[in-house]
Design a protein around this motif. Structure first.
Motif, PDB file in Angstrom:
ATOM      1  N   UNK A  32       0.824  -1.221   0.000  1.00  0.00           N
ATOM      2  CA  UNK A  32       0.000   0.000   0.000  1.00  0.00           C
ATOM      3  C   UNK A  32       0.855   1.267   0.000  1.00  0.00           C
ATOM      4  N   UNK A  33       2.037   1.193   0.572  1.00  0.00           N
ATOM      5  CA  UNK A  33       2.903   2.364   0.568  1.00  0.00           C
ATOM      6  C   UNK A  33       3.171   2.833  -0.862  1.00  0.00           C
ATOM      7  N   UNK A  36       0.001   4.308  -2.596  1.00  0.00           N
ATOM      8  CA  UNK A  36      -0.283   5.675  -2.125  1.00  0.00           C
ATOM      9  C   UNK A  36       0.711   6.654  -2.724  1.00  0.00           C
ATOM     10  N   UNK A  40       0.087   9.956  -5.012  1.00  0.00           N
ATOM     11  CA  UNK A  40       0.639  11.288  -4.738  1.00  0.00           C
ATOM     12  C   UNK A  40       1.420  11.818  -5.916  1.00  0.00           C
ATOM     13  N   UNK A 114     -10.283   8.556  -3.991  1.00  0.00           N
ATOM     14  CA  UNK A 114      -9.160   8.140  -3.159  1.00  0.00           C
ATOM     15  C   UNK A 114      -9.535   7.027  -2.191  1.00  0.00           C
ATOM     16  N   UNK A 115     -10.810   6.910  -1.854  1.00  0.00           N
ATOM     17  CA  UNK A 115     -11.199   5.830  -0.946  1.00  0.00           C
ATOM     18  C   UNK A 115     -11.988   4.733  -1.657  1.00  0.00           C
ATOM     19  N   UNK A 118     -10.246   0.187  -4.716  1.00  0.00           N
ATOM     20  CA  UNK A 118      -8.875  -0.175  -4.383  1.00  0.00           C
ATOM     21  C   UNK A 118      -8.254  -1.035  -5.477  1.00  0.00           C
ATOM     22  N   UNK A 204     -16.625  -7.630 -11.675  1.00  0.00           N
ATOM     23  CA  UNK A 204     -17.857  -8.337 -12.027  1.00  0.00           C
ATOM     24  C   UNK A 204     -18.965  -7.403 -12.537  1.00  0.00           C
ATOM     25  N   UNK A 205     -19.118  -6.244 -11.968  1.00  0.00           N
ATOM     26  CA  UNK A 205     -20.210  -5.359 -12.407  1.00  0.00           C
ATOM     27  C   UNK A 205     -19.702  -4.360 -13.415  1.00  0.00           C
ATOM     28  N   UNK A 206     -20.463  -3.276 -13.594  1.00  0.00           N
ATOM     29  CA  UNK A 206     -19.906  -2.232 -14.440  1.00  0.00           C
ATOM     30  C   UNK A 206     -19.845  -0.917 -13.676  1.00  0.00           C
TER      31      UNK A 206
ATOM     32  N   UNK B  20       5.327   8.830   2.747  1.00  0.00           N
ATOM     33  CA  UNK B  20       3.993   8.336   3.085  1.00  0.00           C
ATOM     34  C   UNK B  20       4.036   7.760   4.491  1.00  0.00           C
ATOM     35  N   UNK B  24      -1.307   7.651   6.533  1.00  0.00           N
ATOM     36  CA  UNK B  24      -1.777   8.021   5.197  1.00  0.00           C
ATOM     37  C   UNK B  24      -2.265   6.813   4.417  1.00  0.00           C
ATOM     38  N   UNK B  25      -1.916   5.615   4.925  1.00  0.00           N
ATOM     39  CA  UNK B  25      -2.323   4.429   4.182  1.00  0.00           C
ATOM     40  C   UNK B  25      -3.839   4.284   4.268  1.00  0.00           C
ATOM     41  N   UNK B  26      -4.439   3.869   3.199  1.00  0.00           N
ATOM     42  CA  UNK B  26      -5.902   3.789   3.179  1.00  0.00           C
ATOM     43  C   UNK B  26      -6.422   2.698   4.100  1.00  0.00           C
ATOM     44  N   UNK B  27      -7.591   2.966   4.673  1.00  0.00           N
ATOM     45  CA  UNK B  27      -8.261   1.937   5.469  1.00  0.00           C
ATOM     46  C   UNK B  27      -8.768   0.865   4.512  1.00  0.00           C
ATOM     47  N   UNK B  28      -8.773  -0.383   4.984  1.00  0.00           N
ATOM     48  CA  UNK B  28      -9.281  -1.437   4.110  1.00  0.00           C
ATOM     49  C   UNK B  28     -10.729  -1.145   3.699  1.00  0.00           C
ATOM     50  N   UNK B  29     -10.991  -1.339   2.460  1.00  0.00           N
ATOM     51  CA  UNK B  29     -12.316  -1.083   1.922  1.00  0.00           C
ATOM     52  C   UNK B  29     -13.213  -2.241   2.365  1.00  0.00           C
ATOM     53  N   UNK B  36     -22.203  -5.529  -7.210  1.00  0.00           N
ATOM     54  CA  UNK B  36     -22.775  -5.498  -8.552  1.00  0.00           C
ATOM     55  C   UNK B  36     -24.174  -6.105  -8.558  1.00  0.00           C
ATOM     56  N   UNK B  38     -26.315  -5.892  -5.937  1.00  0.00           N
ATOM     57  CA  UNK B  38     -27.151  -4.826  -5.369  1.00  0.00           C
ATOM     58  C   UNK B  38     -27.485  -3.806  -6.451  1.00  0.00           C
ATOM     59  N   UNK B  39     -26.454  -3.469  -7.204  1.00  0.00           N
ATOM     60  CA  UNK B  39     -26.627  -2.474  -8.260  1.00  0.00           C
ATOM     61  C   UNK B  39     -27.636  -2.957  -9.293  1.00  0.00           C
ATOM     62  N   UNK B  40     -27.548  -4.234  -9.603  1.00  0.00           N
ATOM     63  CA  UNK B  40     -28.475  -4.778 -10.585  1.00  0.00           C
ATOM     64  C   UNK B  40     -29.896  -4.785 -10.048  1.00  0.00           C
TER      65      UNK B  40
END
Lengths: 671, 125, 144
Positions: A32-33, A36, A40, A114-115, A118, A204-206, B20, B24-29, B36, B38-40
């Motif tokens: 991840x470093x 990121x 930047x 940015x969030x 991923x 999988x989706x669009x 960095x 600054x590292x992103x939180x896990x999504x 997809x 749900x979207x459908x």
């Protein structure tokens, strides 16, 4: 200063390359470093390219005539906004503008996502920054805008003043026309990057479509605006009253516009039914590569054009970029075909789905015809050795029928229901539009209009306009009946519920209005006369009397001017003053055309010059019926596109399936 | 002066890009893997609503409306089933029998379905 | 010759315009035809119009005039490519493209035809369908 600019550009190039590597390696090795820092680097590139652009602008405005770019494109006499416009007035600067806009777009993309995504973002960034690196490479190593004049080694020469911008380009739309087009050209990189990333990472989706929908629409709007501004400029400045000449560079801007239009339509098939995924990939990639191709055409001197920059050696770099990019994209699409399978099938041949197929066919056919006509001279010379010309008559003959069929589809499509339509409902829906359109055609023919295309065009315009208005009327009537509102509020409510659809209809209306304007060209009249003071002449119902011919000069230019009294049916309706200028610095003549713009027709007078014996003025007079409707149509189109961008009213309120345990809990889904 | 500016630019750019910090590292999504779907689901609901509206406006014949509606509902049910499977939730219980319009107790017929019989007052279901 | 005494502005009779429309202006800066090039002293169009006027005064038919330009300048003298020979491709290809596109649409419709295509959506049995449908119907009533 110029050294600092060069340093900034070189650094920007390095960071763009770094961003690609860091993003990809970071994703590959799950560091991840690195990802990121790859993000930047995008901001860094933006900052550096902005700095370089700022330095160039400073040099242009302050007048640093040691720089060859500044000296070739500005002079002291120019107004400041034209000095600013010189940023994109030449090859090097406009490449820098490309790079600047792309870096700005990329920064926005990285910031807003940015969030999110991923998985995809490293690839999105890579595509954006690879393209950025390509343009920065050209600007750094091939054609630097910071080149100084040198006499011998290290002996910098300051020219003191420059050659200035072509006076024809010193017109207000010219300040915004190129950046608008560039905003369009460059903007398509973003949806392409998302599409590419989605494909690489096997999403999988669009999600890429939903994310870039607005982006695509805005970019499309910029490009439309750019094209129309160019047309408006040509009409008002060039002195021959044309707004479109099928010049290769104009065509180059039209090509991606057409494919983007096709994409905006066919993407609905994917959203609604999960179909045509491969095709949408092809369209968005095609649009992106046509944008690059257009940039290439403008700069390489492959085809001769009014607009082309001075010929240069950068063509081969573009060819390489295009070849690698297209090959890579084709490989990727073929490799990922199993992820692009359709999720459903056609319920019926008579459905909105099929109408989209035809819409795409016709759009792509016109795109191909324009591309083919643009490149045919090159092809012909290569194959047979014969130079040939492909001018307006060719494009008109091919594109008018195609355009009319497209107009027809514009009317038909919205009337056919999604999934399945029966002949019965179609008959009902088509009755009135057809009756009205046909009666108009019959009426016009009876009234003496003999031009077949014009007849068909007017008939179709009314046909389409009726279908659009009926859509609005029926929908708002249903809403106003249910909610007890009046029809106007009903229409607003209707539009607000599904901004994209009804905004789209407004855009269609704008296109119809533009077609009315285009069709007027079938009835253009012109006359060229040599006149002296007191001469009287007629053109298309107008009586022109030359009241006076004057001349004079100031610091910037010398001028000749005719004062023409215009009367119609014996009534004096005004005075027009066409003028001709000769700019002293550039020795270039320009026309200050006099146009009397009215909704039914424009009277257009051009002071073409003095007669051979210098005793008489030559006035070209034109009557252009309906031409104003082109510009009005654009405003309608603009309004419609803006409506499309308004987020729709909360769309859905549906209970989650009761199994969740909380029966009847409402989930609100906003889109 | 110029040299200093160039060095400053370079160092600044490198420092910003490479420095960095952990925070600054992103939180896990919290990706679920079925966005997809749900979207459908949302999109099909949207189409159903649209279909209803077009029908009301009079753009569709009865037959077209019914076919398309059934198709959409089937598609939607399939998506919901898939979602339930992935989320590990059970499908909804079988629908409760509809309230009848003939009273099982006294046999009186009513033009529309009712919960309680208007004649004898007993529960109709 | 009367026409040679005329100045360029008067050299644009409907007859000249008609023939000129078939000829490209080869001055190198515009994309107009000889019939509608507006540049007053255009170094290509002006002599071209004079030549047309001269030939017309001799009673030469349109085709012959156009041919004489082609002999002088080659095929590029024409404002649109000829319909014969290799240039014929210029005219044919757009329609060929439409034809191919129609074939593609035909294949597409065949492939996804309701009777032939297997729906991409996951299969569902009627009992489960009924369960979900009750919910969907309920939701739909709330939708407006």
């Amino acid at each position: 200063m110029e050294n600092l600019g060069s340093v900034a550009l070189i650094l920007a190039f390095c960071f763009a390359v770094y961003s690609v590597l860091a993003s990809l390696i970071g994703k590959w090795r799950d560091k991840p470093f690195l990802t990121v820092s790859g993000q930047r680097a995008v901001y860094t590139v933006f900052a550096l390219v902005s700095a370089a652009s700022g330095i160039l602008l400073y040099a242009l405005i302050a007048g640093d005539y040691r720089l060859s770019y500044v000296a070739s494109h500005t002079n002291k006499a120019m107004a400041i906004h034209y000095k600013f416009a010189a940023w994109w007035g030449g090859q090097e600067g406009s490449l820098l503008l490309w790079a600047f806009l792309l870096s700005a777009y990329s920064a926005v993309v990285v910031f807003t996502n940015r969030r999110k995504f991923r998985d995809m973002m490293p690839w999105v960034i890579s595509v954006l920054m690879l393209t950025e690196a390509f343009f920065l490479m050209l600007d750094t190593f091939v054609l630097s805008p910071f080149q100084v004049f040198e006499a011998g080694r290290g002996n910098i020469v300051n020219l003191g003043d420059g050659q200035g911008l072509n006076p024809l380009l010193q017109y207000w739309t010219m300040v915004i026309h190129p950046p608008m087009l560039y905003l369009g050209y460059v903007g398509f990189t973003v949806p392409f990057a998302f599409a590419f990333a989605s494909l690489v990472t096997k999403q999988p989706g669009d999600a890429w479509i939903a994310t870039t929908r607005r982006w695509t629409i805005i970019t499309w709007l910029f490009q439309t605006t750019g094209i129309i501004l160019g047309a408006g400029w040509a009409y008002a400045v060039l002195g021959w009253g044309g707004y479109w000449a099928w010049d290769p560079v104009e065509n180059a801007s039209l090509l991606p516009w057409i494919t983007a239009t096709a994409f905006l339509h066919s993407v609905m098939m994917q959203e609604k039914k999960g179909m045509m995924k491969v095709w949408n990939m092809v369209l968005i990639s095609g649009t992106f590569f046509l944008c690059i191709f257009g940039t290439f055409l403008t700069r390489s001197g492959v085809v001769s054009s009014v607009h082309a920059f001075a010929q240069s050696s950068i063509g081969k770099y573009f060819v390489a970029f295009l070849a690698i990019g297209i090959a890579g994209t084709i490989y990727l699409i073929l490799d990922r075909l199993q992820y692009l399978k359709s999720e459903s099938h056609l319920e019926s041949v008579l459905s909105r789905e099929s109408s989209f197929l035809f819409n795409n066919l016709i759009l792509l056919a016109s795109c191909f015809a324009v591309l083919w006509g643009t490149l045919f001279p090159v092809l012909s010379e290569a194959v047979t050795g014969d130079k040939i010309s492909v001018d307006k008559p060719f494009y008109d003959r091919i594109n008018i029928p195609i355009g009319l069929f497209l107009l027809f589809l514009t009317g038909v499509g919205p009337l056919i229901a999604w999934r399945k339509s029966s002949f019965e409902s179609l008959k009902r829906a088509f009755l009135w539009p057809t009756v009205l359109g046909a009666s108009l055609m019959i009426g016009l023919a009876a009234g003496g209009v003999r031009h077949p295309y014009a007849l068909v065009s007017f008939g179709l315009c009314l046909f389409v306009a009726t279908t659009v208005l009926m859509e609005f009327y029926k929908g708002s009537r249903a809403i106003s009946a249910k909610q007890g509102k009046n029809l106007l509020l009903g229409a607003i409510e209707l539009t607000h519920r599904n901004t994209r659809r009804y905004g789209g209809y407004v855009v269609h209306m704008g296109i119809v209005i533009m077609f009315v304007g285009f069709t007027g060209a079938a009835f253009n009249r012109d006359a060229t006369v040599e006149v002296a003071r007191g001469t009287e002449t007629d053109i298309g119902g107008y009586h022109l009397k030359i009241a006076d011919i004057q001349d004079g000069e100031n610091d910037n230019f010398a001028w000749d001017k005719a004062l023409v009294t215009v009367s119609k049916n014996g009534q004096v309706i005004g005075t027009m003053e066409p003028e001709r200028r000769l700019y002293k610095a550039s020795k270039q003549p320009t026309s200050e055309v006099a146009i009397r713009r009215r909704l039914n027709e424009d009277l257009y007078l051009n002071f073409a010059g003095m007669s051979a014996d210098n005793t008489k003025a030559v006035i070209q007079s034109y009557v252009f019926p309906l031409v104003s409707w082109i510009w009005i149509g654009y405003w309608v189109l603009l309004a419609g596109t803006l409506v499309c961008l308004v987020p729709p009213k909360v769309r859905l309120q549906y209970a989650r399936t009761e199994v969740v345990g909380i029966a009847g809990k409402h989930a609100t889904v906003e889109k | 002066m110029l040299f200093a500016a160039a060095v400053l630019l370079t160092v600044g750019a490198i420092a910003y890009t490479l420095f960095v910090r952990d925070k600054d590292l992103p939180q896990p999504e919290n990706a679920t893997g079925w966005e997809h779907l749900e979207q459908r689901k949302v999109r099909i609901y949207e189409q159903l609503r649209d279909l209803q509206f077009e029908y009301r406006v009079g753009k569709l014949s009865d037959a077209d409306y019914q076919t398309t509606k059934t198709n959409l509902q089937t598609e939607l049910a399939a998506v919901m089933q898939e979602l339930d499977k992935r989320q590990g939730t059970a499908p909804p219980p079988p629908p409760a029998p509809k309230p009848a319009n003939v009273c099982p107790h006294c046999g009186t017929k009513f033009p529309s379905a009712m919960k309680f019989c208007g004649a004898c007052g007993k529960e109709m279901a | 010759m009367i026409c040679l005494a005329q100045s360029s502005s008067q050299l644009l009779t409907p007859d000249i315009k008609r023939v000129g429309g078939r000829l490209a202006c080869l001055c190198g800066t515009c994309k107009n035809t000889v019939g509608d090039c507006p540049m007053l002293e255009c170094h290509y169009t002006k002599p071209a119009r004079e030549k047309i006027a001269k030939l017309q005064a001799l009673g030469t038919p349109d085709d012959e005039i156009v041919k004489s330009f082609v002999q002088q300048q080659g095929l590029q003298a024409l404002s649109a490519p000829p319909t014969t020979g290799f240039s014929g491709l210029a005219w044919i290809m757009p329609w060929v493209a439409i034809g191919l596109g129609l074939c593609a649409i035909y294949l597409f419709i065949q492939k996804f035809h309701p009777k032939r295509a297997t729906a991409g959506a996951p299969e569902i049995d009627s009992e489960t369908l009924a369960r979900y449908r009750a919910n969907i119907d309920k939701d739909l009533e709330k939708l407006d």
